[in-house]
Motif scaffolding. Structure first.
Motif, PDB file in Angstrom:
ATOM      1  N   LEU A  34       6.500   4.321  10.914  1.00  0.00           N
ATOM      2  CA  LEU A  34       5.097   3.958  10.786  1.00  0.00           C
ATOM      3  C   LEU A  34       4.805   2.629  11.497  1.00  0.00           C
ATOM      4  O   LEU A  34       3.795   2.494  12.198  1.00  0.00           O
ATOM      5  N   GLN A  35       5.718   1.665  11.321  1.00  0.00           N
ATOM      6  CA  GLN A  35       5.509   0.359  11.943  1.00  0.00           C
ATOM      7  C   GLN A  35       5.556   0.442  13.465  1.00  0.00           C
ATOM      8  O   GLN A  35       4.910  -0.342  14.155  1.00  0.00           O
ATOM      9  N   GLN A  36       6.292   1.435  13.970  1.00  0.00           N
ATOM     10  CA  GLN A  36       6.370   1.625  15.410  1.00  0.00           C
ATOM     11  C   GLN A  36       5.189   2.423  15.961  1.00  0.00           C
ATOM     12  O   GLN A  36       5.121   2.680  17.166  1.00  0.00           O
ATOM     13  N   GLY A  37       4.264   2.820  15.062  1.00  0.00           N
ATOM     14  CA  GLY A  37       3.067   3.517  15.513  1.00  0.00           C
ATOM     15  C   GLY A  37       3.127   5.020  15.392  1.00  0.00           C
ATOM     16  O   GLY A  37       2.220   5.714  15.869  1.00  0.00           O
ATOM     17  N   GLU A  38       4.167   5.564  14.761  1.00  0.00           N
ATOM     18  CA  GLU A  38       4.298   7.019  14.623  1.00  0.00           C
ATOM     19  C   GLU A  38       3.618   7.503  13.340  1.00  0.00           C
ATOM     20  O   GLU A  38       3.678   6.839  12.295  1.00  0.00           O
ATOM     21  N   ASN A  39       2.984   8.662  13.427  1.00  0.00           N
ATOM     22  CA  ASN A  39       2.491   9.345  12.236  1.00  0.00           C
ATOM     23  C   ASN A  39       3.621  10.210  11.691  1.00  0.00           C
ATOM     24  O   ASN A  39       4.333  10.873  12.465  1.00  0.00           O
ATOM     25  N   VAL A  40       3.790  10.226  10.364  1.00  0.00           N
ATOM     26  CA  VAL A  40       4.947  10.915   9.784  1.00  0.00           C
ATOM     27  C   VAL A  40       4.514  11.775   8.591  1.00  0.00           C
ATOM     28  O   VAL A  40       3.390  11.664   8.095  1.00  0.00           O
ATOM     29  N   LYS A  96       0.830  -1.202   0.000  1.00  0.00           N
ATOM     30  CA  LYS A  96       0.000   0.000   0.000  1.00  0.00           C
ATOM     31  C   LYS A  96       0.863   1.250   0.000  1.00  0.00           C
ATOM     32  O   LYS A  96       0.538   2.246  -0.673  1.00  0.00           O
ATOM     33  N   LEU A  97       1.975   1.227   0.741  1.00  0.00           N
ATOM     34  CA  LEU A  97       2.878   2.372   0.760  1.00  0.00           C
ATOM     35  C   LEU A  97       3.458   2.636  -0.627  1.00  0.00           C
ATOM     36  O   LEU A  97       3.499   3.784  -1.101  1.00  0.00           O
ATOM     37  N   VAL A  98       3.919   1.579  -1.285  1.00  0.00           N
ATOM     38  CA  VAL A  98       4.497   1.730  -2.621  1.00  0.00           C
ATOM     39  C   VAL A  98       3.442   2.252  -3.592  1.00  0.00           C
ATOM     40  O   VAL A  98       3.704   3.140  -4.417  1.00  0.00           O
ATOM     41  N   ALA A  99       2.224   1.691  -3.495  1.00  0.00           N
ATOM     42  CA  ALA A  99       1.152   2.124  -4.387  1.00  0.00           C
ATOM     43  C   ALA A  99       0.810   3.596  -4.186  1.00  0.00           C
ATOM     44  O   ALA A  99       0.393   4.281  -5.131  1.00  0.00           O
ATOM     45  N   ASN A 100       1.009   4.092  -2.963  1.00  0.00           N
ATOM     46  CA  ASN A 100       0.727   5.496  -2.677  1.00  0.00           C
ATOM     47  C   ASN A 100       1.945   6.389  -2.886  1.00  0.00           C
ATOM     48  O   ASN A 100       1.950   7.553  -2.466  1.00  0.00           O
ATOM     49  N   GLY A 101       2.973   5.828  -3.499  1.00  0.00           N
ATOM     50  CA  GLY A 101       4.136   6.639  -3.845  1.00  0.00           C
ATOM     51  C   GLY A 101       5.062   6.940  -2.697  1.00  0.00           C
ATOM     52  O   GLY A 101       5.760   7.964  -2.712  1.00  0.00           O
ATOM     53  N   VAL A 102       5.088   6.063  -1.686  1.00  0.00           N
ATOM     54  CA  VAL A 102       5.979   6.257  -0.539  1.00  0.00           C
ATOM     55  C   VAL A 102       7.075   5.205  -0.610  1.00  0.00           C
ATOM     56  O   VAL A 102       6.854   4.043  -0.260  1.00  0.00           O
ATOM     57  N   PRO A 103       8.264   5.559  -1.105  1.00  0.00           N
ATOM     58  CA  PRO A 103       9.341   4.575  -1.260  1.00  0.00           C
ATOM     59  C   PRO A 103       9.895   4.138   0.090  1.00  0.00           C
ATOM     60  O   PRO A 103       9.707   4.797   1.121  1.00  0.00           O
ATOM     61  N   ALA A 104      10.592   3.004   0.085  1.00  0.00           N
ATOM     62  CA  ALA A 104      11.197   2.484   1.309  1.00  0.00           C
ATOM     63  C   ALA A 104      12.185   3.487   1.880  1.00  0.00           C
ATOM     64  O   ALA A 104      13.036   4.024   1.164  1.00  0.00           O
ATOM     65  N   SER A 105      12.058   3.750   3.157  1.00  0.00           N
ATOM     66  CA  SER A 105      12.948   4.689   3.846  1.00  0.00           C
ATOM     67  C   SER A 105      12.775   4.480   5.344  1.00  0.00           C
ATOM     68  O   SER A 105      12.032   3.605   5.801  1.00  0.00           O
ATOM     69  N   ALA A 106      13.432   5.335   6.111  1.00  0.00           N
ATOM     70  CA  ALA A 106      13.308   5.254   7.565  1.00  0.00           C
ATOM     71  C   ALA A 106      11.883   5.536   8.028  1.00  0.00           C
ATOM     72  O   ALA A 106      11.491   5.143   9.137  1.00  0.00           O
ATOM     73  N   ALA A 113       5.805  12.608   4.750  1.00  0.00           N
ATOM     74  CA  ALA A 113       6.708  12.163   3.688  1.00  0.00           C
ATOM     75  C   ALA A 113       7.393  13.361   3.042  1.00  0.00           C
ATOM     76  O   ALA A 113       7.017  14.523   3.265  1.00  0.00           O
ATOM     77  N   GLU A 114       8.398  13.077   2.215  1.00  0.00           N
ATOM     78  CA  GLU A 114       9.166  14.143   1.567  1.00  0.00           C
ATOM     79  C   GLU A 114       8.297  14.997   0.659  1.00  0.00           C
ATOM     80  O   GLU A 114       8.562  16.182   0.460  1.00  0.00           O
ATOM     81  N   ASP A 115       7.238  14.406   0.088  1.00  0.00           N
ATOM     82  CA  ASP A 115       6.361  15.181  -0.802  1.00  0.00           C
ATOM     83  C   ASP A 115       5.254  15.896  -0.033  1.00  0.00           C
ATOM     84  O   ASP A 115       4.337  16.478  -0.636  1.00  0.00           O
ATOM     85  N   GLY A 116       5.323  15.843   1.311  1.00  0.00           N
ATOM     86  CA  GLY A 116       4.356  16.572   2.138  1.00  0.00           C
ATOM     87  C   GLY A 116       3.149  15.761   2.578  1.00  0.00           C
ATOM     88  O   GLY A 116       2.306  16.273   3.313  1.00  0.00           O
ATOM     89  N   GLN A 117       3.072  14.496   2.128  1.00  0.00           N
ATOM     90  CA  GLN A 117       1.932  13.673   2.549  1.00  0.00           C
ATOM     91  C   GLN A 117       1.971  13.436   4.064  1.00  0.00           C
ATOM     92  O   GLN A 117       3.020  13.155   4.629  1.00  0.00           O
ATOM     93  N   HIS A 118       0.820  13.532   4.702  1.00  0.00           N
ATOM     94  CA  HIS A 118       0.686  13.164   6.106  1.00  0.00           C
ATOM     95  C   HIS A 118       0.275  11.690   6.161  1.00  0.00           C
ATOM     96  O   HIS A 118      -0.820  11.327   5.714  1.00  0.00           O
ATOM     97  N   LEU A 119       1.148  10.889   6.693  1.00  0.00           N
ATOM     98  CA  LEU A 119       0.912   9.437   6.717  1.00  0.00           C
ATOM     99  C   LEU A 119       0.564   9.005   8.140  1.00  0.00           C
ATOM    100  O   LEU A 119       1.323   9.257   9.084  1.00  0.00           O
ATOM    101  N   LEU A 120      -0.610   8.388   8.265  1.00  0.00           N
ATOM    102  CA  LEU A 120      -1.059   7.893   9.558  1.00  0.00           C
ATOM    103  C   LEU A 120      -0.678   6.427   9.707  1.00  0.00           C
ATOM    104  O   LEU A 120      -0.972   5.613   8.818  1.00  0.00           O
ATOM    105  N   SER A 121      -0.051   6.120  10.813  1.00  0.00           N
ATOM    106  CA  SER A 121       0.370   4.736  11.055  1.00  0.00           C
ATOM    107  C   SER A 121      -0.811   3.781  10.942  1.00  0.00           C
ATOM    108  O   SER A 121      -0.695   2.678  10.388  1.00  0.00           O
ATOM    109  N   ALA A 122      -1.981   4.170  11.454  1.00  0.00           N
ATOM    110  CA  ALA A 122      -3.148   3.287  11.455  1.00  0.00           C
ATOM    111  C   ALA A 122      -3.602   2.912  10.054  1.00  0.00           C
ATOM    112  O   ALA A 122      -4.288   1.904   9.866  1.00  0.00           O
ATOM    113  N   ASP A 123      -3.219   3.738   9.049  1.00  0.00           N
ATOM    114  CA  ASP A 123      -3.618   3.441   7.674  1.00  0.00           C
ATOM    115  C   ASP A 123      -2.741   2.380   7.028  1.00  0.00           C
ATOM    116  O   ASP A 123      -3.114   1.819   5.989  1.00  0.00           O
TER     117      ASP A 123
END
Length: 379
Positions: A209-215, A194-204, A217-227
Motif C-alpha cells: 500500500l505504501q508503495q502505491g499498490e491497491n491490494v 486507520k488500517l488497524v481501525a479497519n481491521g487490517v493487521p500489519a503484514s506485507a 486483504a485476507e478477508d476480501g477487502q479491496h484496499l486502495l492505496s490512496a485511502d
C-alpha cells in the motif's frame, strides 16, 4: 531543511572579524536518521554521509574558515561561484588542493563563469596541482544560453531528496550572478492507525500500500492505496546573490523563496557620498536601504544581509560615532518590515520550507521558517 553557515561576510578585503565571501549550505533531510522530530540535529548529528553541502563563493582563506566548522570536504557536493572578483574566488585553488590531499575521490560539480576554468587550468599547469577526482565544470555562460529552462542544474542526493540550482544574471562591474537553491524532500506516509481501525493487521500488504499498490486483504477487502497513504513534499528555497546593484534582477527568483541573502555593502548615505565624490565611478553595489526597499516591495518575509564594507565595525550601537552594524540595520529597517539578520562569520541559520500535505481528503500547508541557530565555532 537547509542550514546556512557564513564563512566570510566582508566586502573586498578581510578584516580582523570578517573573512571575504563564502557561504556553506547543508542539505539536511529531517526524515533521515540522526535528526529529531523537531527537525533539529541531535547532539551526535546526522550521519555525515547524509549531510551533503554546497559552497557559494570561495574567497581567499575559506578553507581556513572551514576548519572551525564540522563540514567535511568529502561531503561537498557542488561549488557555485557568483563572479570572478578575487574576494569571491581566490580561495578556490587552495580548497580544491586540500580536498585532494584529504583523500577525496568523488566527483565534484563546479558551476562558475568560464574564466574560472581558465584560472584553474593555469594553477594546474604552473603549480602541478593534481586533482584525483573529476571536476564537473558547468559554465554559467553556457547554462544561461540554454533554452527551455535548461539553466537549472538538478542534483539527486537520494531517491527522496533532490536539489535544483538556478542561475540568475545580476548587475555589477563584471558579470555577476545569483543562485536559487531549491531543496525538495518527498515522503510517502502510511496511515497505520486507520488500517488497524479497519481491521487490517500489519503484514506485507502494508508495504505494498505504501508503495502505491491497491491490494486485497485476507478477508476480501479491496484496499486502495490512496485511502491509506499521503505524500509529504517539503520545498525549501533560498536565493543567494552575488555582488549586485539592482535587486530587482531577482524579482522572479524570490517569488517563491523562503529567504533572500543579499549584499549590503554600504548604507545608502555612504553610497550616495561615494558617487558624489566621483560621479564617473559607480560602485555597483547595493545599500541596505536598496535591498530593504526591494524586499518590502516583494513581500519577502526573511532577508539576511552580508558583504559589508570594512568601514563598518562588527558591534551594534546606533549611538556610536564609529560606523557599525547598527548603521546597516537601521538603513534597512527604515523601509523593510520583515525579518532581517546581519550575517557574521560562522553564524548559522536553519531554513525550513513549507510542507504540502496531500491526501485524498484535502491539501494543507505548513508555514516556512528561518531561524538563527548559533555560531559554528560554539556548535
Amino acid at each position: 531543511m537547509l542550514k546556512l553557515t557564513f564563512l566570510g561576510t566582508s566586502a573586498g578585503v578581510p578584516t580582523k572579524r570578517r573573512n571575504v565571501t563564502a557561504l556553506a549550505i547543508e542539505c539536511l533531510n529531517p526524515h533521515a536518521s540522526g535528526l529529531s522530530k523537531g527537525n533539529q540535529p541531535h547532539s551526535n548529528s546526522q550521519n555525515k554521509k547524509s549531510r551533503p553541502w554546497l559552497l557559494i563563493d570561495c574567497g581567499e582563506g575559506t578553507q581556513q574558515q572551514l576548519l572551525h566548522t564540522k563540514l567535511s570536504l568529502r561531503q561537498l557536493t557542488a561549488i557555485c561561484i557568483t563572479h570572478v572578483h578575487g574576494d569571491h574566488c581566490y580561495g578556490l585553488p587552495g580548497l580544491l588542493a586540500s580536498a585532494a590531499m584529504s583523500g577525496r575521490r568523488e566527483p565534484l560539480t563546479l558551476i562558475a563563469p568560464k574564466a574560472i576554468s581558465a584560472l584553474l587550468d593555469a594553477f594546474i599547469l604552473h603549480t602541478e596541482l593534481y586533482l584525483p577526482f573529476t571536476l564537473n565544470f558547468m559554465s554559467i555562460e553556457d547554462l544561461l544560453s540554454q533554452e527551455d529552462n535548461k539553466s537549472k542544474v538538478k542534483i539527486d542526493l537520494d531517491n527522496q531528496h533532490q536539489l535544483m540550482i538556478e542561475v540568475y544574471p545580476l548587475s555589477h562591474r563584471v558579470p555577476s550572478h545569483g543562485f536559487g537553491i531549491t531543496q525538495t524532500i518527498s515522503r510517502r506516509t502510511l496511515n497505520t492507525d486507520k488500517l488497524v481501525a479497519n481491521g487490517v493487521p500489519a503484514s506485507a500488504l502494508w508495504g505494498k500500500l505504501q508503495q502505491g499498490e491497491n491490494v486485497i486483504a485476507e478477508d476480501g477487502q479491496h484496499l486502495l492505496s490512496a485511502d491509506y497513504v499521503h505524500d509529504d513534499v517539503q520545498r525549501t528555497k533560498v536565493v543567494i546573490a552575488g555582488d549586485n546593484d539592482t535587486p530587482e534582477c531577482l524579482s522572479e527568483a524570490v517569488m517563491d523563496a523562503d529567504l533572500l541573502v543579499h549584499e549590503a555593502t554600504y548604507t545608502h548615505e555612504v553610497m550616495m557620498a561615494i558617487q558624489a565624490r566621483n560621479p564617473d565611478f559607480d560602485p555597483m553595489h547595493s545599500s541596505a536601504h536598496i535591498v530593504g526597499t526591494f524586499a518590502q516591495k516583494m513581500s519577502l518575509k526573511n532577508i539576511i544581509l552580508t558583504h559589508f564594507s570594512a568601514r563598518y565595525q562588527s558591534f551594534d550601537n546606533p549611538d556610536s560615532e564609529t560606523p557599525n552594524m547598527a548603521y546597516i540595520r537601521l538603513d534597512a529597517q527604515s523601509v523593510y518590515q520583515g525579518n532581517i539578520w546581519l550575517a557574521e562569520d560562522f553564524a548559522q541559520y536553519s531554513v525550513n520550507g513549507a510542507t504540502d500535505l496531500v491526501d485524498n481528503q484535502a491539501g494543507s500547508q505548513k508555514e516556512s521558517r528561518v531561524q538563527y541557530v548559533g555560531s559554528a565555532r560554539s556548535n
